[in-house]
Enzyme design. Structure first.
Site, PDB file in Angstrom:
ATOM      1  N   ASP A 234      54.041  44.188  40.278  1.00 36.85           N
ATOM      2  CA  ASP A 234      53.549  45.084  41.339  1.00 36.85           C
ATOM      3  C   ASP A 234      54.683  45.420  42.308  1.00 36.85           C
ATOM      4  O   ASP A 234      55.285  44.510  42.906  1.00 36.85           O
ATOM      5  CB  ASP A 234      52.402  44.421  42.123  1.00 36.85           C
ATOM      6  CG  ASP A 234      51.115  44.325  41.316  1.00 36.85           C
ATOM      7  OD1 ASP A 234      51.058  44.876  40.196  1.00 36.85           O
ATOM      8  OD2 ASP A 234      50.170  43.699  41.818  1.00 36.85           O
TER       9      ASP A 234
ATOM     10  N   ASN B 150      32.612  47.900  41.045  1.00 37.77           N
ATOM     11  CA  ASN B 150      32.384  48.382  42.405  1.00 37.77           C
ATOM     12  C   ASN B 150      31.496  49.637  42.326  1.00 37.77           C
ATOM     13  O   ASN B 150      31.053  50.033  41.228  1.00 37.77           O
ATOM     14  CB  ASN B 150      33.706  48.621  43.146  1.00 37.77           C
ATOM     15  CG  ASN B 150      34.545  49.719  42.504  1.00 37.77           C
ATOM     16  OD1 ASN B 150      34.014  50.590  41.813  1.00 37.77           O
ATOM     17  ND2 ASN B 150      35.847  49.684  42.737  1.00 37.77           N
TER      18      ASN B 150
ATOM     19  N   ASP C  51      39.694  41.126  41.848  1.00 36.99           N
ATOM     20  CA  ASP C  51      40.031  40.224  40.734  1.00 36.99           C
ATOM     21  C   ASP C  51      39.701  38.781  41.096  1.00 36.99           C
ATOM     22  O   ASP C  51      39.208  38.013  40.264  1.00 36.99           O
ATOM     23  CB  ASP C  51      41.521  40.335  40.391  1.00 36.99           C
ATOM     24  CG  ASP C  51      41.906  41.745  39.985  1.00 36.99           C
ATOM     25  OD1 ASP C  51      41.049  42.458  39.428  1.00 36.99           O
ATOM     26  OD2 ASP C  51      43.059  42.139  40.224  1.00 36.99           O
TER      27      ASP C  51
ATOM     28  N   GLY D 168      49.877  40.612  48.653  1.00 35.25           N
ATOM     29  CA  GLY D 168      50.111  40.401  47.224  1.00 35.25           C
ATOM     30  C   GLY D 168      48.812  40.192  46.487  1.00 35.25           C
ATOM     31  O   GLY D 168      47.744  40.005  47.098  1.00 35.25           O
TER      32      GLY D 168
ATOM     33  N   SER E 140      47.772  35.698  46.266  1.00 34.00           N
ATOM     34  CA  SER E 140      46.794  35.562  47.353  1.00 34.00           C
ATOM     35  C   SER E 140      45.521  34.853  46.892  1.00 34.00           C
ATOM     36  O   SER E 140      44.589  34.677  47.674  1.00 34.00           O
ATOM     37  CB  SER E 140      46.438  36.948  47.915  1.00 34.00           C
ATOM     38  OG  SER E 140      45.707  37.698  46.965  1.00 34.00           O
TER      39      SER E 140
HETATM   40  O1  RIB Z   1      43.505  44.727  40.936  1.00 36.27           O
HETATM   41  C1  RIB Z   1      44.799  44.694  41.460  1.00 36.27           C
HETATM   42  C2  RIB Z   1      45.794  44.963  40.380  1.00 36.27           C
HETATM   43  O2  RIB Z   1      45.612  46.264  39.896  1.00 36.27           O
HETATM   44  C3  RIB Z   1      47.232  44.908  40.824  1.00 36.27           C
HETATM   45  O3  RIB Z   1      47.786  43.624  40.743  1.00 36.27           O
HETATM   46  C4  RIB Z   1      47.907  45.943  39.950  1.00 36.27           C
HETATM   47  O4  RIB Z   1      48.816  45.393  39.042  1.00 36.27           O
HETATM   48  C5  RIB Z   1      46.774  46.669  39.249  1.00 36.27           C
HETATM   49  O5  RIB Z   1      46.663  46.305  37.943  1.00 36.27           O
END
Ligand code: RIB
Length: 305
Positions: free
Chosen positions: A12, A179, A245, A280, A284
Site C-alpha cells: 500500500d 457494506n 478487513d 495503515g 492496525s
Molecule cells: O481493504 C483495504 C485494502 O484494500 C488495502 O490494504 C489495499 O491494499 C486494498 O486492497
C-alpha cells in the site's frame, strides 16, 4: 474449523492529502508512506490475531516476499503463497486528514492464480472448513465451485465491486460480509435504507448469513428469520483503511470459535474501531487480548458521559 483465505497481498502506497484529487487537478501529497495490505492479507492476519487457524493462498512478486513473512509472523500458515515473476499487487491510497481514503488497485501477481494451484490449496481443507474470498484475485468462481464440492463453507467479502462478481455462483455462499454499496449491488436494489438492503439480500440469498456493515451506524445481521444489530464504537478516525478487513477477520474467527452471532458482532465492531485509530491496514489490526482492555476504555468513557 479452519479458514483457507485465497486472497490478495498488496504493497500500500499511502499519500496523505488535503482532499481527494479531482478530474484535471494536480495536487501534492504532504507525505508518502508504505504499508502492508491487500484485503486478503489483512483478513488472514485479522483471523489469526483473533485466534482462528488460517491458511493463506495467493501470490506476490519478488518485490513482495516480505508480505509472506508478515503473514507468518502474524500466525498465518503462508508456506504455499507463490512468488511469481510478476510485480506484486499494490494499492495507491489517498488519505485525508479526516481518515477517509480512496484507492486504486494494481493487481499484479494477485491475478495470476491458476486452477491447479487453487486445487492444491483446497486439498489442505476438510469438509466444514471455511473458504474466505474477497474480490481482489482471479478465478473466484472456480474456487467457490470446487470448495463447495469438497463440502466447505464459503465466506465472501464482495469487495471491491467489479464485473467479475456477476460470474460467481453466489448461491453457494454461506456468509456475505458487505457494506451498503456492495449490498445494494448484490441485491440489485438501486436505492434503499440499510434494513431494506438487508431484507433484499436475505430474499435473494436465503441460504446465507448476511453481515451488512453500515459505517458509523454499525452493523446489521440476518440469518434465517433472526435479525441482529450492533452499534459502531465512536473513536477518533486516523485511517479507515483495513477497518472492514479487521471486522471480517474478527467476525469469522468468532464463528470458528463457536461464539454466538451477537458476540461475533461485538468483538468485530471493537476490533474495527481499534483499527481506525492507527494508520495503515495490516499493522492496525489488534490482537484478540487487546479487545477487552479496549472495551473497558469505552465503558469508562460512557460512564463519564
Ligand atoms: O481493504 C483495504 C485494502 O484494500 C488495502 O490494504 C489495499 O491494499 C486494498 O486492497
Amino acid at each position: 474449523m479452519k479458514i483457507l483465505d485465497i486472497g490478495s497481498l498488496n504493497i500500500d502506497r499511502v499519500y496523505s492529502v488535503d482532499h481527494f484529487v479531482k478530474e484535471g487537478e494536480t495536487i501534492s501529497a504532504d507525505r508518502l508512506e508504505f504499508f502492508n495490505g491487500g484485503k486478503g492479507l489483512n483478513q488472514s492476519i485479522a483471523c489469526a490475531k483473533a485466534g482462528a487457524e488460517v491458511i493463506h493462498a495467493g501470490a506476490v512478486g519478488r518485490d513482495g516476499t516480505f508480505l509472506i513473512q508478515l503473514l507468518k509472523d502474524s500466525g498465518v500458515h503462508a508456506d504455499d503463497v507463490q512468488v511469481l515473476d510478476e510485480p506484486s499487487g499494490h494499492a495507491v491510497i489517498q488519505l485525508t486528514p479526516g481518515g477517509q481514503n480512496c484507492i486504486i488497485i494494481s493487481h499484479g501477481a494477485n491475478f495470476c492464480l491458476k486452477e491447479e494451484y487453487i486445487d492444491r490449496m483446497l486439498e489442505k481443507c476438510d469438509p466444514g472448513d471455511l473458504l474466505l474470498l474477497q474480490n481482489e484475485v482471479n478465478n473466484l468462481a472456480y474456487a467457490m465451485t470446487q470448495a463447495k464440492k469438497r463440502g466447505m463453507k464459503i465466506a465472501f467479502n464482495a469487495s471491491p465491486i467489479t464485473d467479475a462478481i456477476a460470474s460467481c455462483p453466489l448461491q453457494l455462499v454461506d456468509y456475505f460480509l458487505v457494506n451498503e454499496t456492495e449490498g445494494s449491488y448484490l441485491s440489485s436494489l438501486q436505492e434503499g435504507s440499510s434494513p431494506e438492503i438487508l431484507a433484499a439480500l436475505h430474499a435473494k440469498f436465503p441460504q446465507a448469513v448476511i453481515v451488512l456493515t453500515v459505517g458509523s451506524d454499525g452493523v446489521l445481521y440476518q440469518e434465517g428469520d433472526t435479525v441482529l444489530s450492533h452499534p459502531a464504537y465512536r473513536v477518533h478516525a486516523v485511517d479507515t483503511t483495513g477497518a472492514g478487513d479487521t471486522f471480517t477477520g474478527f467476525f469469522l474467527a468468532g464463528v470458528c470459535k463457536g461464539l454466538d452471532a451477537q458476540e461475533c458482532l461485538r468483538v468485530a465492531s471493537l476490533a474495527a474501531a481499534r483499527a481506525v485509530t492507527i494508520k495503515g491496514a495490516a499493522n492496525s489490526i489488534p490482537d484478540w487480548n487487546e479487545m477487552e482492555d479496549f472495551a473497558k476504555q469505552f465503558a469508562e468513557k460512557k460512564g463519564k458521559g
